[in-house]
Design an enzyme around this catalytic site. Structure first.
Site, PDB file in Angstrom:
ATOM      1  N   ARG A   1       0.829  -1.206   0.000  1.00  0.00           N
ATOM      2  CA  ARG A   1       0.000   0.000   0.000  1.00  0.00           C
ATOM      3  C   ARG A   1       0.862   1.254   0.000  1.00  0.00           C
ATOM      4  O   ARG A   1       0.567   2.223  -0.710  1.00  0.00           O
ATOM      5  CB  ARG A   1      -0.950  -0.029   1.198  1.00  0.00           C
ATOM      6  CG  ARG A   1      -2.086  -1.011   1.003  1.00  0.00           C
ATOM      7  CD  ARG A   1      -2.929  -1.247   2.244  1.00  0.00           C
ATOM      8  NE  ARG A   1      -4.037  -2.149   1.913  1.00  0.00           N
ATOM      9  CZ  ARG A   1      -4.914  -2.603   2.778  1.00  0.00           C
ATOM     10  NH1 ARG A   1      -4.825  -2.248   4.061  1.00  0.00           N
ATOM     11  NH2 ARG A   1      -5.886  -3.404   2.392  1.00  0.00           N
TER      12      ARG A   1
ATOM     13  N   HIS B   1      -6.111  -0.984  -6.889  1.00  0.00           N
ATOM     14  CA  HIS B   1      -5.425  -2.165  -6.342  1.00  0.00           C
ATOM     15  C   HIS B   1      -4.828  -1.897  -4.960  1.00  0.00           C
ATOM     16  O   HIS B   1      -4.662  -0.767  -4.535  1.00  0.00           O
ATOM     17  CB  HIS B   1      -4.374  -2.704  -7.327  1.00  0.00           C
ATOM     18  CG  HIS B   1      -3.194  -1.824  -7.583  1.00  0.00           C
ATOM     19  ND1 HIS B   1      -2.034  -2.308  -8.132  1.00  0.00           N
ATOM     20  CD2 HIS B   1      -2.991  -0.502  -7.386  1.00  0.00           C
ATOM     21  CE1 HIS B   1      -1.163  -1.325  -8.242  1.00  0.00           C
ATOM     22  NE2 HIS B   1      -1.722  -0.227  -7.813  1.00  0.00           N
ATOM     23  N   GLU B   2      -4.542  -2.994  -4.278  1.00  0.00           N
ATOM     24  CA  GLU B   2      -4.081  -2.971  -2.885  1.00  0.00           C
ATOM     25  C   GLU B   2      -5.077  -2.288  -1.945  1.00  0.00           C
ATOM     26  O   GLU B   2      -4.696  -1.599  -1.001  1.00  0.00           O
ATOM     27  CB  GLU B   2      -2.688  -2.328  -2.770  1.00  0.00           C
ATOM     28  CG  GLU B   2      -1.601  -3.057  -3.506  1.00  0.00           C
ATOM     29  CD  GLU B   2      -1.583  -4.551  -3.221  1.00  0.00           C
ATOM     30  OE1 GLU B   2      -1.872  -4.944  -2.079  1.00  0.00           O
ATOM     31  OE2 GLU B   2      -1.291  -5.322  -4.143  1.00  0.00           O
ATOM     32  N   GLY B   3      -6.341  -2.463  -2.231  1.00  0.00           N
ATOM     33  CA  GLY B   3      -7.397  -1.877  -1.398  1.00  0.00           C
ATOM     34  C   GLY B   3      -7.925  -0.600  -2.023  1.00  0.00           C
ATOM     35  O   GLY B   3      -7.225   0.404  -2.096  1.00  0.00           O
TER      36      GLY B   3
ATOM     37  N   GLN C   1      -9.914   1.492   1.974  1.00  0.00           N
ATOM     38  CA  GLN C   1      -9.030   2.320   2.808  1.00  0.00           C
ATOM     39  C   GLN C   1      -9.839   3.194   3.765  1.00  0.00           C
ATOM     40  O   GLN C   1      -9.451   3.405   4.919  1.00  0.00           O
ATOM     41  CB  GLN C   1      -8.140   3.202   1.930  1.00  0.00           C
ATOM     42  CG  GLN C   1      -7.236   2.446   0.977  1.00  0.00           C
ATOM     43  CD  GLN C   1      -6.301   1.477   1.655  1.00  0.00           C
ATOM     44  OE1 GLN C   1      -5.792   1.740   2.744  1.00  0.00           O
ATOM     45  NE2 GLN C   1      -6.079   0.324   1.040  1.00  0.00           N
TER      46      GLN C   1
END
Length: 597
Positions: A305, A446-448, A453
């Protein structure tokens, strides 16, 4: 302007004039380093980025990876760049010396990586994944697994991935179904499908080390029943040589809007295409304890992240530099008050200046946030006592959702403005800025996603331990406010007052949305909370930079001051309506029936 990729002058300012990164060399972990070694590794990063990464950025976009049913094909320049990266020792640059790393401060390493992401984010992402994979294993694998899998990654011979998502589950990891069956010899046989796995297959390295989330039969449902496994493409022998091909193949690859040079795959584990040991099933090795896989994976996910936030920052930054260069060299139109005369460069037009200043405020502010978070990691790794470990951990916990999401939104906005500065030319493929926008559009996903978040920030980070992390962050902002006021500079004092008021809104709004302890109502508008919170954090970062630049006499320092002024005049006021909306506990989205859409 010394480069159109990244600003070496800004990195110097952030590292040495603001964050005093050389002070880290007084700590035992970094005692072998110095300003000289920092400058050398930064110069090498720039050299490699300019020589190996930037030249094929467009080529990798126009000729994305292809899959012929058996192999993935990638342009050769990608392998050459990653080989140079690995040969220079960058994979293990910030890792412990005990396993072959350079033990470079993470702050300096982050500055180095900004060059690679800005030059060619698609090629650099193979390194991002490998570094994150190696860091997770170094922290949670046993010594034999570290020797067997991490050391070849540190030399750049093997690459790594993270295999989390599945077609039916997406971001909801509680719904994954990949299973890991004990093989009776300490290993497991994995069966299942994954989706959206970057770097999932290629010939860029000798081997690929997949970190795979799966369930051991009989484990709990939900996230508590997930374990983590090492699943290599080729099974390594005891002497480190490569043995049989493991039972991992691709169902296909995904074709993306941007970030095209990073192959994105749909791997299948255990379909019988290969039969290692004479049986179907992908052979995997358990990391740590059963059912703690998601806990271990968050080590890589949180690192990724921050990496995504840095990638978004770098794309916004290089787009800004290219827009600025174009505006300074593109003659068009005349000044409003001019009567006749020749054309003037478009940088002289007020609205173009506004767009450039916005980009500067977004990109330079985001870079400051990334490097500040990196200093927290360094202080945590070299903590002198338990109090410092706790302090840095709390701040990282609350800042990580912002460091990932804020650049993903606002440096994308910077890329949008870079296209606008170029005018019609920016909408063509003849200029880099259109690719930077497409590449950056992935980062809010991507990555949340932003939504994930925001749920993490409002639902966990600011409420955990009685709000300890939020309290610490607000106190830290308060220390900056005090230092700004102590300068005696009237404008910095005004900025300090504005930041103090905005920080107060964070405190009161957080209490308001949670007053009824109703998670559904509290989290309904969490994305607005994330946006407002993020803008206050960036206002704090800009006040920090403005104070650090206040004694400077260069045009560079004056530029920092005017960017801070822009942020406080144009950007921080955006937060008031968002806080008002949140305080009103608006139920529009909660009460909406999807039939009305």
């Amino acid at each position: 302007m010394d480069s159109l990729i990244m600003s070496a002058r800004d990195l110097d300012f952030l590292l040495y004039e603001w964050l005093d990164v050389t002070g880290l060399t007084e700590r035992e972990r970094y005692r072998e380093h110095s300003r000289e070694t920092f400058d050398q590794v930064l110069a090498l990063s720039r050299e490699l980025a300019e020589k190996y990464f930037a030249p094929h950025n467009r080529e990798g976009d126009l000729h994305e990876p292809t899959f012929d049913g058996e192999k993935v094909h990638i342009i050769p320049e990608v392998a050459a760049a990653l080989s140079a990266f690995g040969d220079a020792g960058f994979v293990g640059a910030a890792m412990d010396e005990r396993i072959g790393g350079m033990q470079l401060p993470h702050t300096v390493f982050t500055a180095c990586m900004s060059w690679f992401y800005a030059a060619n984010v698609a090629t650099a992402s193979y390194a991002l994944l490998t570094i994150g994979n190696a860091n997770l294993l170094a922290a949670h694998a046993d010594p034999a697994q570290i020797d067997r899998f991490v050391r070849p990654m540190l030399t750049g011979r093997w690459f790594g991935t993270m295999a989390l998502s599945e077609p039916q589950a997406g971001s909801s990891l509680a719904d994954i179904t990949t299973k890991a069956v004990p093989a009776g010899d300490g290993s497991y046989r994995l069966f299942g499908r994954k989706m959206w796995i970057s770097g999932g297959d290629h010939d860029l390295s000798e081997n690929i080390v997949h970190l795979v989330l799966a369930r051991i039969p009989g484990s709990d449902t939900g996230t508590r029943g997930i374990s983590l496994f090492i699943v290599p493409k080729y099974l390594p022998a005891e002497d480190g040589s490569l043995g049989e091909r493991n039972d991992v193949v691709l169902a296909g690859i995904n074709h993306k809007m941007g970030w095209r040079g990073t192959v994105n795959t749909a791997p299948v584990f255990g379909d019988g295409a290969f039969t290692p040991g004479g049986e179907s099933g992908a052979i995997g090795y358990l990391v740590g304890e059963p059912n703690r896989g998601l806990t271990y994976m968050f080590h890589m996910m949180n690192e990724a992240r921050l990496g995504v936030g840095l990638a978004a920052t770098a794309l916004g930054y290089t787009g800004y530099l290219k827009a600025l260069d174009y505006a300074r060299n593109r003659p068009q139109g005349r000044a409003v008050a001019a009567k006749g005369g020749g054309q003037i460069p478009i940088v002289a037009h007020p609205d173009v200046r506004r767009m450039l200043l916005a980009q500067k405020a977004y990109a330079e502010g985001a870079l400051g946030l990334q490097l500040y978070c990196a200093t927290l990691i360094d202080r945590q790794r070299s903590a002198r006592d338990a109090e410092e470990t706790k302090y840095t951990g709390l701040l990282l916990r609350v800042l990580t959702p912002i460091a990932k999401s804020w650049p993903s939104q606002w440096c994308l906005a910077a890329n949008d403005l870079a296209i606008q500065v170029h005018g019609g030319a920016g909408y063509t493929r003849d200029y880099d800025v259109e690719q930077h926008y497409r590449d950056n559009r992935l980062n809010p996903i991507h990555e949340g996603t932003h939504g994930i978040q925001s749920l993490d920030l409002l639902g966990r980070a600011v409420t955990a331990d009685g709000g300890a992390a939020l309290t610490l962050l607000l106190d830290t902002m308060g220390e900056t406010v005090d230092r700004a006021r102590a300068t005696g500079d009237a404008e910095l004092g005004d900025f300090a007052d504005a930041l103090a008021a905005a920080a107060g809104r964070i405190a009161t709004t957080t209490a308001t949305v949670w007053r009824d302890a109703n998670p559904e109502a509290a989290l309904a508008n969490s994305s607005a909370y994330l946006e407002a919170f993020g803008h206050v954090v960036l206002a704090w970062i800009w006040l920090e930079q403005a104070v650090a630049a206040s004694g400077g006499t260069e045009d560079f320092h004056r530029g920092k001051r005017v960017a801070a002024r822009y942020f406080y005049h144009w950007e921080l006021p955006r937060t008031a309506p968002l806080f008002d909306l949140l305080d009103g506990m608006d139920r529009t989205t909660l009460d909406l029936d999807d039939a009305w859409l």
